[in-house]
Scaffold this motif. Structure first.
Motif, PDB file in Angstrom:
ATOM      1  N   ARG A  26      20.055  13.590   1.657  1.00  0.00           N
ATOM      2  CA  ARG A  26      20.063  14.206   2.981  1.00  0.00           C
ATOM      3  C   ARG A  26      18.904  15.176   3.161  1.00  0.00           C
ATOM      4  N   LEU A  27      18.230  15.516   2.049  1.00  0.00           N
ATOM      5  CA  LEU A  27      17.082  16.420   2.083  1.00  0.00           C
ATOM      6  C   LEU A  27      15.812  15.660   1.748  1.00  0.00           C
ATOM      7  N   SER A  28      14.739  15.998   2.450  1.00  0.00           N
ATOM      8  CA  SER A  28      13.440  15.431   2.082  1.00  0.00           C
ATOM      9  C   SER A  28      13.002  16.065   0.762  1.00  0.00           C
ATOM     10  N   ARG A  29      12.012  15.453   0.129  1.00  0.00           N
ATOM     11  CA  ARG A  29      11.521  16.029  -1.127  1.00  0.00           C
ATOM     12  C   ARG A  29      10.969  17.443  -0.897  1.00  0.00           C
ATOM     13  N   ARG A  30      10.273  17.652   0.204  1.00  0.00           N
ATOM     14  CA  ARG A  30       9.714  18.982   0.495  1.00  0.00           C
ATOM     15  C   ARG A  30      10.834  19.978   0.816  1.00  0.00           C
ATOM     16  N   GLY A  31      11.883  19.525   1.493  1.00  0.00           N
ATOM     17  CA  GLY A  31      13.028  20.390   1.767  1.00  0.00           C
ATOM     18  C   GLY A  31      13.738  20.810   0.493  1.00  0.00           C
TER      19      GLY A  31
END
Length: 85
Positions: A51-56
């Motif tokens: 649910r999270l991007s890698r950057r997030g």
């Protein structure tokens, strides 16, 4: 070969402490002969089913370790739900 797209929404690094959602268009293919369906590889943006991007995710870990923010505060900044155990 048939093709369409689906939109994958990922919580991304906040912009000025405002939650940001990254929308990734994922191409989906279907073989007309056997009916098999497969999707474009999105692993550079996020892990499968994440649910999270890698950057997030990186932002969240940095906030936890270097800024000593609580998990609830990080979840609020990312715009995702957090429920304790």
């Amino acid at each position: 070969m048939l093709r369409d797209t689906v939109v994958r929404r990922l919580a991304h690094e906040p912009f000025g402490w405002r939650p940001t959602t990254l929308e990734v268009r994922v191409r989906r293919y279907r073989c007309p002969g056997c009916g098999q369906v497969w999707r474009q590889d999105t692993s550079p943006a996020a892990e499968p089913r994440a649910r999270l991007s890698r950057r997030g995710l990186r932002w969240a870990l940095e906030a936890l370790v270097t800024q000593h923010l609580t998990v609830a505060r990080i979840a609020d900044a990312l715009g995702v739900a957090w429920t304790g155990w």
